[in-house]
Design a protein around this motif. Sequence first.
Motif, mmCIF file in Angstrom:
data_model
loop_
_atom_site.group_PDB
_atom_site.id
_atom_site.type_symbol
_atom_site.label_atom_id
_atom_site.label_comp_id
_atom_site.label_asym_id
_atom_site.label_seq_id
_atom_site.Cartn_x
_atom_site.Cartn_y
_atom_site.Cartn_z
ATOM 1 N N UNK A 26 0.940 -1.111 -0.031
ATOM 2 C CA UNK A 26 -0.064 -0.018 -0.184
ATOM 3 C C UNK A 26 0.893 1.303 -0.004
ATOM 4 N N UNK A 27 1.880 1.154 0.749
ATOM 5 C CA UNK A 27 2.819 2.525 0.636
ATOM 6 C C UNK A 27 3.401 2.494 -0.388
ATOM 7 N N UNK A 28 3.958 1.462 -0.945
ATOM 8 C CA UNK A 28 4.713 1.640 -2.292
ATOM 9 C C UNK A 28 3.578 2.175 -3.399
ATOM 10 N N UNK A 29 2.498 1.495 -3.531
ATOM 11 C CA UNK A 29 1.298 1.940 -4.313
ATOM 12 C C UNK A 29 1.168 3.658 -4.110
ATOM 13 N N UNK A 30 0.971 4.029 -2.994
ATOM 14 C CA UNK A 30 0.890 5.294 -2.545
ATOM 15 C C UNK A 30 1.947 6.313 -3.213
ATOM 16 N N UNK A 31 3.200 5.735 -2.926
ATOM 17 C CA UNK A 31 4.368 6.634 -3.309
ATOM 18 C C UNK A 31 4.513 6.730 -4.778
ATOM 19 N N UNK A 32 4.213 5.458 -5.468
ATOM 20 C CA UNK A 32 4.155 5.586 -6.690
ATOM 21 C C UNK A 32 3.088 6.561 -7.511
ATOM 22 N N UNK A 33 1.839 6.346 -6.943
ATOM 23 C CA UNK A 33 0.703 7.203 -7.554
ATOM 24 C C UNK A 33 1.191 8.723 -7.149
ATOM 25 N N UNK A 34 1.755 9.011 -6.098
ATOM 26 C CA UNK A 34 2.131 10.201 -5.737
ATOM 27 C C UNK A 34 3.219 10.997 -6.632
ATOM 28 N N UNK A 35 4.423 10.096 -6.937
ATOM 29 C CA UNK A 35 5.420 10.371 -7.838
ATOM 30 C C UNK A 35 4.869 10.700 -9.220
ATOM 31 N N UNK A 36 3.763 9.957 -9.605
ATOM 32 C CA UNK A 36 3.311 10.331 -10.893
ATOM 33 C C UNK A 36 2.581 11.401 -10.931
ATOM 34 N N UNK A 37 1.904 11.764 -9.955
ATOM 35 C CA UNK A 37 1.221 13.083 -9.891
ATOM 36 C C UNK A 37 1.974 14.252 -9.845
ATOM 37 N N UNK A 38 3.096 13.933 -8.995
ATOM 38 C CA UNK A 38 4.017 15.246 -9.085
ATOM 39 C C UNK A 38 4.655 15.407 -10.316
ATOM 40 N N UNK A 39 4.898 14.380 -11.011
ATOM 41 C CA UNK A 39 5.628 14.630 -12.456
ATOM 42 C C UNK A 39 4.650 15.196 -13.359
ATOM 43 N N UNK A 40 3.288 14.829 -13.252
ATOM 44 C CA UNK A 40 2.327 15.336 -14.010
ATOM 45 C C UNK A 40 1.913 16.720 -13.667
ATOM 46 N N UNK A 41 2.109 17.122 -12.645
ATOM 47 C CA UNK A 41 1.785 18.627 -12.116
ATOM 48 C C UNK A 41 3.196 19.230 -12.545
ATOM 49 N N UNK A 42 4.292 18.924 -12.349
ATOM 50 C CA UNK A 42 5.569 19.534 -12.641
ATOM 51 C C UNK A 42 5.713 19.920 -14.239
ATOM 52 N N UNK A 43 5.085 18.902 -15.116
ATOM 53 C CA UNK A 43 5.206 19.136 -16.422
ATOM 54 C C UNK A 43 3.937 20.221 -16.855
ATOM 55 N N UNK A 44 3.143 20.371 -16.063
ATOM 56 C CA UNK A 44 2.169 21.078 -16.418
ATOM 57 C C UNK A 44 2.448 22.593 -16.074
ATOM 58 N N UNK A 45 3.068 22.576 -15.063
ATOM 59 C CA UNK A 45 3.604 23.919 -14.479
ATOM 60 C C UNK A 45 4.785 24.555 -15.633
ATOM 61 N N UNK A 46 5.613 23.669 -15.843
ATOM 62 C CA UNK A 46 6.677 24.276 -17.098
ATOM 63 C C UNK A 46 5.923 24.562 -18.284
ATOM 64 N N UNK A 47 4.971 23.557 -18.693
ATOM 65 C CA UNK A 47 4.227 23.831 -20.004
ATOM 66 C C UNK A 47 3.468 25.296 -19.701
ATOM 67 N N UNK A 48 3.072 25.663 -18.884
ATOM 68 C CA UNK A 48 2.371 26.926 -18.573
ATOM 69 C C UNK A 48 3.274 28.191 -18.529
ATOM 70 N N UNK A 49 4.440 27.629 -17.739
ATOM 71 C CA UNK A 49 5.386 28.771 -17.819
ATOM 72 C C UNK A 49 6.001 28.881 -19.164
ATOM 73 N N UNK A 50 5.958 27.904 -20.136
ATOM 74 C CA UNK A 50 6.718 28.148 -21.271
ATOM 75 C C UNK A 50 5.640 28.743 -22.226
#
Length: 100
Positions: A26-50
């Motif tokens: 459960x912890x590993x799955x939660x960490x994986x989902x959190x990592x994917x969400x953080x990566x998606x959020x960072x990509x959107x922020x960089x895209x918006x700034x770009x």
Amino acid sequence: MYKISHFPTPLFFSQSYDNLDLEDSFSIALLGVGGITALWLAANIVGSIDRIPLFPKLMELVGLGYSIWFTTRYLLFKRNRDELASKIEEVKQQVLGSKN
């Protein structure tokens, strides 16, 4: 067709599967989902700034200016290169600990 059971399992995977219980998965799955969400959020922020018209060019100029400053400050003369090498060694000792 080969069955998966005919291939030997690497030692790392067999040990990790034996030690994995429900709470860890459960912890590993939660960490994986959190990592994917953080990566998606960072990509959107960089895209918006770009998409801001002058911002990418401004950041390019800032990077070029910093590169020129760093080169003239630390890489041009031997005395400054020695200073940079000593700073790097100092940081390595702080992070990794002393050799003694």
